[in-house]
Design a protein around this motif. Structure first.
Motif, PDB file in Angstrom:
ATOM      1  N   GLU A  85       0.828  -1.206   0.000  1.00  9.56           N
ATOM      2  CA  GLU A  85       0.000   0.000   0.000  1.00  9.56           C
ATOM      3  C   GLU A  85       0.865   1.261   0.000  1.00  9.56           C
ATOM      4  OE1 GLU A  85      -2.633  -0.508   3.317  1.00  9.56           O
ATOM      5  OE2 GLU A  85      -3.499  -2.339   2.471  1.00  9.56           O
ATOM      6  N   TYR A  89       0.922   4.156  -2.756  1.00  7.15           N
ATOM      7  CA  TYR A  89       0.706   5.539  -2.300  1.00  7.15           C
ATOM      8  C   TYR A  89       1.785   6.462  -2.849  1.00  7.15           C
ATOM      9  CZ  TYR A  89       0.232   9.311   1.238  1.00  7.15           C
ATOM     10  OH  TYR A  89       0.079  10.502   1.887  1.00  7.15           O
ATOM     11  N   GLY A 251      -2.189  -2.528  -4.251  1.00  9.26           N
ATOM     12  CA  GLY A 251      -2.175  -2.034  -2.877  1.00  9.26           C
ATOM     13  C   GLY A 251      -2.828  -0.671  -2.763  1.00  9.26           C
ATOM     14  N   ARG A 254      -6.554  -0.989  -2.625  1.00  6.89           N
ATOM     15  CA  ARG A 254      -6.999  -1.408  -1.292  1.00  6.89           C
ATOM     16  C   ARG A 254      -6.934  -0.240  -0.316  1.00  6.89           C
ATOM     17  NH1 ARG A 254      -3.862  -5.493  -1.003  1.00  6.89           N
ATOM     18  NH2 ARG A 254      -2.214  -4.559   0.244  1.00  6.89           N
ATOM     19  N   LEU A 255      -5.867   0.543  -0.404  1.00  7.10           N
ATOM     20  CA  LEU A 255      -5.726   1.708   0.471  1.00  7.10           C
ATOM     21  C   LEU A 255      -6.827   2.727   0.193  1.00  7.10           C
ATOM     22  CD1 LEU A 255      -4.014   3.305   2.549  1.00  7.10           C
ATOM     23  CD2 LEU A 255      -2.701   4.210   0.619  1.00  7.10           C
TER      24      LEU A 255
END
Length: 367
Positions: A85, A89, A251, A254-255
């Motif tokens: 994640e 990001y 990721g 999902r974040l």
């Protein structure tokens, strides 16, 4: 495929030098519906994953990277997901979650490889490599101007630095900064760089309020590969950059859905140690004071207990006024007030609503 040409199409977009590129599903033929109307701004002036070749049939995967992750965290999927994640990001260009990522573990644990692979994804020209010590210097912020990732591989500090703490809070908190540059006008604005620390030991960053410690997302590493290094691993991982890119964006999806990072349970102990290192007085309050409505204890008594606790735990000396200031920062509802003390027939300063823990219970860690 090489590091200079990579196919990346899909449903995300990158904005580089005012040009819009489609990126995200590297080598993929299908775009995720979850992002069909959610372009992702990426600032990758030098990313090897911005190109214009036609997509291939199969979505790129990264089996060697997956195996590498399993070798570092064989029974800790939460740690792997936290790194996944974070990498997504960083690729997204976002700073809104206001986090600082920290990999902490023994030498030869894989930290450097992870950092270099993330650098390859973001693009070397978009990554700077300051040390914690350099960030506290007059021109320490200059390398972060125009960088999307600040990779700190030397997180050692010889002493606490209030300037460093303030700068880390300012950068991660999306505040406007004035970055001094040699022979140039100061740069003023919000730094886009995300901070990522890779260290063998937790840094001691003095902040009585623990505001900085709460900014850290810590992922702990326990396994060292000293004596069992795979010198060809990094080369094999670089051949999978497209797949690792996809892995990171999974990721990010999902974040985005959750809206916040979740620290791995395996890192909670390191987080507690980080809290104590950043604010010894907060640890002291937890161990030595008990909140009891209606009771009070003099600042003199608290300071006597503080000095014994400080010496026992190896912390630097502080004055009574310094201790009081730190207590008020750590527990804002505790105030030092002047009140009459019948035992001495005059006013003295007290903390209200607390009492000292019994020496036996404090020594046992029970309050």
């Amino acid at each position: 495929m090489n590091a200079d040409t990579a196919c990346n199409f899909g449903d995300r977009t990158a904005i580089v030098d005012d040009q819009t590129y489609r990126v995200g599903l590297v080598l993929g033929s299908e775009a995720p519906t979850s992002r069909s109307h959610n372009p992702l701004p990426l600032s990758w002036g030098n990313s090897p994953l911005i190109s214009g070749c036609p997509p291939e049939r199969e979505r790129s995967t990264c089996p060697v990277w997956d195996s590498f992750m399993s070798s570092i965290w064989p029974e800790d999927e939460e740690a792997v997901r936290a790194l996944q994640e974070w990498m997504g990001y960083v690729l997204s260009g976002r700073t809104d979650l206001q986090k600082i990522f920290m990999l902490v573990g023994p030498p030869r644990a894989g930290k450097g490889v992870i950092g270099r692979i993330l650098t390859a994804l973001v693009g070397r020209k978009n990554v700077c490599g300051p040390s914690l010590a350099s960030l506290a210097t007059d021109f320490g912020l200059a390398p972060l101007v125009g960088s999307s990732l600040a990779l700190v591989s030397d997180a050692r500090m010889r002493k606490d630095s209030q300037v460093l703490v303030e700068r880390l809070l300012t950068i991660s908190g999306e505040d406007t900064v004035a970055a001094n540059r040699k022979y140039k006008e100061p740069w003023i604005g919000k730094l886009p760089a995300r901070l990522m620390l890779m260290t063998n030991e937790l840094p001691r960053l003095g902040d009585a309020s623990q505001a900085l410690a709460k900014r850290f997302l810590i992922v702990s590493m326990t396994r060292s590969f000293v004596g069992n290094e795979d010198t060809g691993m990094e080369g094999r991982l670089r051949a999978e950059l497209a797949g690792i890119f996809n892995w990171a964006l999974d990721g990010l999806d999902r974040l985005d859905e959750r809206g916040a990072f979740v620290p791995p349970l395996s890192s909670l102990e390191d987080q507690e140690v980080m809290d104590d290192l950043s604010s010894p007085v907060a640890a002291f309050l937890t161990e030595e004071l008990v909140e009891v409505p209606g009771e009070r204890v003099s600042t003199d008594a608290v300071f006597d207990r503080w000095r014994m606790w400080r010496d026992r735990n190896g912390h630097s000396p502080t004055s009574k006024s310094g201790m009081t200031k730190d207590i008020c920062a750590a527990r804002p509802h505790l105030k030092s007030v002047s009140q009459y003390d019948p035992d001495i027939g005059r006013n003295r300063r007290f903390f209200n609503g607390v009492r000292l823990a019994s020496r036996v219970r404090a020594a046992a860690g029970e309050v």
